[in-house]
Motif scaffolding. Sequence first.
Motif, short mmCIF file in Angstrom:
data_model
loop_
_atom_site.label_atom_id
_atom_site.label_comp_id
_atom_site.label_asym_id
_atom_site.label_seq_id
_atom_site.Cartn_x
_atom_site.Cartn_y
_atom_site.Cartn_z
N PRO A 1 5.37 11.39 -8.22
CA PRO A 1 5.08 12.32 -9.32
C PRO A 1 5.31 13.79 -8.97
O PRO A 1 5.59 14.61 -9.83
N ARG A 2 5.21 14.15 -7.69
CA ARG A 2 5.40 15.54 -7.29
C ARG A 2 6.86 15.97 -7.42
O ARG A 2 7.14 17.15 -7.67
N GLU B 1 4.01 5.66 -5.66
CA GLU B 1 3.97 5.73 -7.12
C GLU B 1 2.90 6.71 -7.62
O GLU B 1 3.14 7.47 -8.57
N LYS B 2 1.77 6.71 -6.99
CA LYS B 2 0.64 7.48 -7.52
C LYS B 2 0.57 8.90 -6.96
O LYS B 2 0.02 9.78 -7.62
N VAL B 3 1.09 9.13 -5.76
CA VAL B 3 0.89 10.42 -5.11
C VAL B 3 2.20 11.18 -4.92
O VAL B 3 2.34 12.33 -5.35
N ALA C 1 11.76 4.95 -7.78
CA ALA C 1 10.79 4.40 -8.73
C ALA C 1 11.33 3.15 -9.41
O ALA C 1 10.58 2.21 -9.69
N LYS D 1 0.83 -1.20 0.00
CA LYS D 1 0.00 0.00 0.00
C LYS D 1 0.87 1.26 0.00
O LYS D 1 0.56 2.25 -0.67
N GLU E 1 2.19 1.81 -3.41
CA GLU E 1 1.15 2.36 -4.29
C GLU E 1 1.00 3.86 -4.08
O GLU E 1 0.86 4.63 -5.04
N GLN E 2 1.04 4.30 -2.82
CA GLN E 2 0.96 5.73 -2.54
C GLN E 2 2.19 6.46 -3.08
O GLN E 2 2.07 7.58 -3.60
#
Length: 695
Positions: A157-158, A152-154, A169, A146, A149-150
């Motif tokens: 990217p910033r 990679e997605k949240v 990554a 989990k 997942e956070q």
Amino acid sequence: IHSVFHSFILRPVPPEEDAAPPLVLKPPNAHKRFMEKLDARIRNHDREIEKMCNFHHQGFVDAITELLKVRADAEKLMGQVTETNRRLQEAGREVTVQTEEVIRCRIQQRNMATTVEKLQLCIPVLEMYSKLKEQLDSKRYYAALKTMEQLEKVFIPRVGQYRFCQIMAENLPRLREEIKEISMSDLKDFLESIRKHSDKVGETAMRQAQQHRTFNSAVAKQASVGHYTKPLYSLNGRTHSHTPNGLLMDEDAMDEEDGDDEVLTAQDLVDFSPVYRCLHIYTVLGDRETFENYYRKQRKKQARLVLQPQANMHETVEGYRRYFNQIVGFFVVEDHILHATQGLVTRAFTDELWNMALSKIIAVLRTHSSYCDDPDLVLELKNLIVIFADTLQGYGFPVTRLFDLLFEVRDQYNETLLKKWAQVFREIFELDNYSPIPVDTEEEYSLVLSRFPFHDAEIEKQDFPKKLPMSQSVPQIYTQVKEFIYASLKFSESLHRSSTEIDDMLRKSTNLLLTRTLSSCLQNLIKKPHIGLTELVQIIINTTHLEQACRYLEEFITNITNVSPETVHTTRLYGLSTFKDARHAAEGEIYTKLNQKIDEFIQLADYEWSMAESDGRASGYLMDLINFLRSTFQVFTHLPGKVAQTACMSACKHLSTSLMQMLLDSELKQVSMGAIQQFNLDVIQCERECVRPSP
């Protein structure tokens, strides 16, 4: 002044409208003419300059005068300005330094603000990555996924433009694969562990099922006494108990009553976290189907291993118990997985496993029970099958085929009982003295009557000591038949059958005991060479009393099952025909042995067929034969019916036939008158004995 002068002198003259056009040099003498023109032009300009100087001379002089006046002031001003500039430079030098410092600080502050802003974006990423490492170290793989997942997605990217984020990554897929491999390794360890612990899980579940059954029986007996409750075995982690009114009590409500009783569940004995963890991990990774297929495939393999019995399983009840414990443990675990997870195993999958297992179990039990010749072991097997079936039925598995199998095992049990009781009957017959039972006191008489239903008014009136007509084997045989009924009844317990069915089973098994086992033992006993006429007479008396006791066996079975003998489908006992057949066989054997004895005496006859005259009295062999028959017939008086008369007629007929054959022997060539007279005396003696009234 010099510069001003030159500015006036060298200032270009504006072109005049009537100025001559530009010269064009044309040879020859062009150079000369050009020079002439140039000189003329210079003279014209000189005149104009002179005129202009004359015109501006006074103004120029005035200006020079003014300039000279201003010069002193200008120099003074210049000194003041220079001094002011010096002092200003000195005063501004510190300001400049401070200004530069301020500018540098402002730049640093701006850089720091930018850095803080960027760090504020990066710190959550680093914290999440640090958290990920901690979760991996503590083996919290689902939480780690989990977190990935956070990331990679949240978070990543910033700040994806930074190199460390790119490294993170790139590491995440590798970490996922590591988690996947570790979780699969944990699952394999779990499968290996559960294979070892299935025995303990099954043992616990079957023990709780047995307690459940015992508890229900106790409640049924004490329903009218009070509110007796006891914990039952748990199916889903919650414990329930039945009260006499049929309500369910939760474990919280029972803690006060039975605080010392602890109910163990599959989850108490087995750590299912590897399964849950691996399932969640594969679900998060989008590879749940692979995990489900692997798990089901491995469990099928384990099911086949569990269903494979040991070669010597039939030798001890512990072998069967371990076999059942492993199977129950396997399916208890699967039932827990079915209810604790969503879709890892389905009801269709467990039903498929159970149907496969049920067919294998039935085949194994049929094979191994056929090897068993100990009724106690078969009874233990039956009890294990019942507990096994009740346990799995409590978990929702159909067990009808197992109870059908019990009817086959019941036949096997009856066969082993019949073999055992055949040996018991043979031992009883071998140890019997075949003489009436002597009773010297009232206690001895009551003891015999407690073992066998004997009633005779004449004997009851007699004083002690006295004798009962049957031998010791009769009460022993009667007691053993009752013991056989009890033993047969033990198998019928807990089969969920009606009283009528149990009554029918008891009567059929008892009929087999009487008509096959006891009848065979009696027939073999009667045919034994060492059994004489006295023993045969006692056997006839014994079978008569056993035949009369059959109605008490009927009542005994009726009292056990509470099924009226007048019921249409009630099976009757065939003991009457059994004992009648045995008695007829004994009677026939009496006739045969009596005739054999007569033949033995006849063989002792030594007639002197050429004797001159008779001895005047019957022959010695014949008198010995008559004395033997007289004593034998004295014993026959105790036989029921017309056995004695029939035996006497049979003996007389056989004797007459033998005497006739002796007289008509083909080897006898001549007979003297004296021999005929002696033979006649023997025949007359036989007639006299036959017409003598029996005592």
